[in-house]
Design an enzyme around this catalytic site. Structure first.
Site, PDB file in Angstrom:
ATOM      1  N   LYS A  74      -3.553   4.055   4.760  1.00  0.00           N
ATOM      2  CA  LYS A  74      -4.366   4.841   3.824  1.00  0.00           C
ATOM      3  C   LYS A  74      -5.456   5.581   4.601  1.00  0.00           C
ATOM      4  O   LYS A  74      -6.068   5.004   5.513  1.00  0.00           O
ATOM      5  CB  LYS A  74      -4.987   3.901   2.789  1.00  0.00           C
ATOM      6  CG  LYS A  74      -5.709   4.621   1.639  1.00  0.00           C
ATOM      7  CD  LYS A  74      -6.214   3.613   0.601  1.00  0.00           C
ATOM      8  CE  LYS A  74      -6.931   4.282  -0.550  1.00  0.00           C
ATOM      9  NZ  LYS A  74      -7.443   3.308  -1.553  1.00  0.00           N
ATOM     10  N   SER A 150      -6.314   4.244  -6.416  1.00  0.00           N
ATOM     11  CA  SER A 150      -6.477   5.316  -5.469  1.00  0.00           C
ATOM     12  C   SER A 150      -5.486   5.323  -4.303  1.00  0.00           C
ATOM     13  O   SER A 150      -5.307   6.351  -3.663  1.00  0.00           O
ATOM     14  CB  SER A 150      -7.897   5.290  -4.904  1.00  0.00           C
ATOM     15  OG  SER A 150      -8.101   4.118  -4.129  1.00  0.00           O
ATOM     16  N   SER A 174      -6.946  -0.454  -6.980  1.00  0.00           N
ATOM     17  CA  SER A 174      -6.375   0.672  -6.225  1.00  0.00           C
ATOM     18  C   SER A 174      -5.168   0.352  -5.363  1.00  0.00           C
ATOM     19  O   SER A 174      -4.532   1.260  -4.840  1.00  0.00           O
ATOM     20  CB  SER A 174      -7.448   1.306  -5.336  1.00  0.00           C
ATOM     21  OG  SER A 174      -8.328   2.094  -6.107  1.00  0.00           O
TER      22      SER A 174
END
Lengths: 487, 96
Positions: A74, A150, A174
């Site tokens: 990420k 997210s 997330s």
């Protein structure tokens, strides 16, 4: 492409390495090919550096715990020499990490190869990846729908076989919610289980890095590698890191699974509810005992979260001042204008909204009414879980009340977006661990189907038990094997 | 100031973010919505409840006070847009 390494789990890939069927260089080449072929529509990746990964693959030691295994990262975790944009215009193209986050150091020591930086909501603020300031992202099952967020990019690439596995981060769901929306496994570890050093901070008392994988077996492997104490993060727990893989016995007889009555209400989509009911019966057949529990302060969790998370964010994001890195205003008149203009041009709407909300709840005259009160309610929420875990070993629910929603459906109404986090958010407030694993597919329009996630929450440091349940479920069902239709 | 309305421009000034008129108007309505929602906490009796900043107890972690090498100036300045004499260049703080 039918034999592409990109389709494999970590465990399958390692089997191929050790039998001599593939080499790390071949596997990395397959993944690069898969990204080029399949990432265009869905936008999982913000960047990737094939040369760096191929170079590392040529020296990989396949006997290490994750030797030669590529992991997508990420884009808010620092990897030396790579960008770390946080999907923000503030950092886009102007920032290159000068050090490795602790999780990256540990992945490297275990022989893994970071490959590709995944898309996300800007600074991890969002539940749909629609707040990415750099690239729009879509759900691989239906490109008109969001991948969740997210950690949307990490969920997409694991689900559509453009990665073997990925790291995400979870502040209010997330990791778990995008895993549910895209149909992969996602684990949020106990707060402090994994060092946050090198993770760009959103809400420091809630943030936690965790694995996003094709199986719970893979999640256990990754978690064993990235966990542990760290002299660079005083909140990282010093508790011994078990070999999580050894917990995956497939035997869940006698385990008590709690169903919170506040979660199973009319707010759940009927089809999602049917999938979860089916999963509950399945676990019961495997020998688990179903018990009713109560989390009486559930209705206050979202309000508490959005006060605490934004308060912490407003302090953490003060570092983005346009002096040392990132977007810098051109010829401002004075330092205040420098800050105001650098931040105005660098941040997107949701980030601005949350910084303003967080500043407000901490401001003089409002601090006690909002922030301190929320911290007290947080205590009540933690106590709810402690009481529930006296009666049950784990708590089970849908990961999200609906399947992935349509792009644009909630983006103009932030409150509606926040309310969809109801089942995931309390775990972060209480600091407990939880996982999402696929437990069904529901019909949506045009004959498409969307995955549904089952969430298993456990008390502090019970990752072994949580993964034992999700693994037992995966070993006796095929939902986690389903892949989105190829285009 | 109305206690129940957020003065977005004032708070944005505190947060060091310049807002356009359009942003101020939009955020104002959205934040009023959100604040209206979070105010439900007012209905809860929290007297005698301890405030909690962290989910797990946080302790100071001590180590020996030994000098260690840092990243160095070159690394620290690696991502800077403007520097001068090996230092970060800051926009003028004092009035001229």
């Amino acid at each position: 492409m039918s034999d592409s390494a990109a389709k494999l789990s970590i465990v399958e890939l390692q089997r191929d390495y050790r039998s001599g069927k593939r080499t790390p260089s071949e596997a990395i080449s397959d993944i690069i090919e898969a990204i080029k072929l399949n990432d265009g529509d869905v936008g999982a990746y913000l960047s990737f550096d094939p040369e760096m990964a191929l170079d590392e693959a040529s020296n990989a030691d396949i006997n290490l715990p994750l030797g030669g295994v590529p992991i997508a990262i990420k884009d808010l975790i620092n990897v030396k020499g790579q960008p770390c944009t946080c999907a923000s215009r503030f950092l886009d193209s102007s920032y290159t990490s000068t050090y490795d986050a602790t999780v990256i150091t540990r992945l490297r020591q275990a022989g893994a190869i970071p490959l590709g930086r995944t898309n996300m909501d800007e600074f991890a603020m969002g539940s749909s990846t629609e707040n990415s300031g750099l690239r729009s992202a879509s759900n691989p099952w239906d490109v008109d729908r969001v991948p969740g967020g997210s950690s949307g990019g990490s969920a997409i690439c694991v689900s559509n076989d453009t990665a073997i596995a990925a790291l995400g981060s979870d502040t209010g769901g997330s990791i778990r919610q995008p895993a549910s929306f895209c149909g992969c496994v996602g684990l949020k570890p106990t707060y402090g289980r994994v060092s946050r050093y090198g993770l760009v901070a959103f809400a420091s008392s809630l943030d936690q890095i965790g694995p996003m994988t094709k199986t719970s077996e893979d999640a256990a492997l990754l978690l064993s590698v990235i966990s542990g104490s760290d002299s660079r993060d005083s909140t990282a727990l010093s508790d011994v890191v078990p070999d999580y893989s050894s917990h995956l016995t497939g035997d869940i007889k006698g385990l008590r699974i709690g169903l919170p009555k506040e979660y199973f209400n009319e707010g759940i989509d009927a089809d999602v509810r049917a999938c979860v009911d089916e999963a509950i019966s399945h676990l019961e057949k495997l020998g688990a005992k179903i018990v009713d529990v109560s989390l009486p302060h559930t209705e206050y969790a979202i309000a508490t979260y959005y006060i605490i998370a934004t308060a912490e964010a407003s302090a953490n994001l003060a570092r983005f001042d346009g002096v040392r890195y990132g977007n810098r205003a051109v010829e401002p008149n004075d330092i205040l204008e420098h800050y105001r203009l650098s931040r105005a041009a660098g941040f997107g709407d949701e980030v601005k909204r949350r910084i303003i909300l967080g500043t407000y709840v901490l401001s003089s005259g409002y601090n006690d009414a909002y922030y301190v009160r929320a911290q007290k309610v947080r205590t009540l929420i933690r106590k709810d879980f402690a009481a529930a875990f006296n009666q049950a070993d784990v708590i089970l629910s849908p990961t999200a009340p609906t399947p992935a929603f349509k792009s644009g459906e909630k983006s103009s109404d932030p409150l509606q977006m926040y309310l969809a986090d109801i089942f995931t958010i309390a775990a972060n407030l209480a600091g407990i661990c939880g996982a999402s694993t696929p437990c069904g597919n529901v019909q949506v329009e045009n004959g498409r189907t969307m995955p549904v996630g089952l969430q298993v929450l456990g008390p502090h440091l019970s990752e072994g038990t949580v993964l034992r349940i999700t693994d037992a479920f995966e070993k006796t069902t095929d939902w986690h094997r389903l892949r989105p239709p190829t285009r | 100031m109305d206690k129940d309305k957020i003065d977005v421009n004032y708070v944005a000034e505190l947060a060091r973010i310049e807002l356009t008129n359009d942003e101020a108007e939009r955020f104002s309505a959205q934040l009023d919505d959100i604040l209206g929602y979070v105010r439900q906490l007012e209905g809860l009796d929290v007297s005698g409840i301890e405030a909690m900043a962290h989910a797990t107890p946080v302790y100071d972690v001590m180590r020996e006070d030994q000098s260690r090498s840092g990243e160095g100036t070159k690394t620290a300045l690696a991502n800077v847009q403007e520097s001068t004499a090996d230092q970060f260049r800051v926009t003028r703080v004092v009035e001229s």
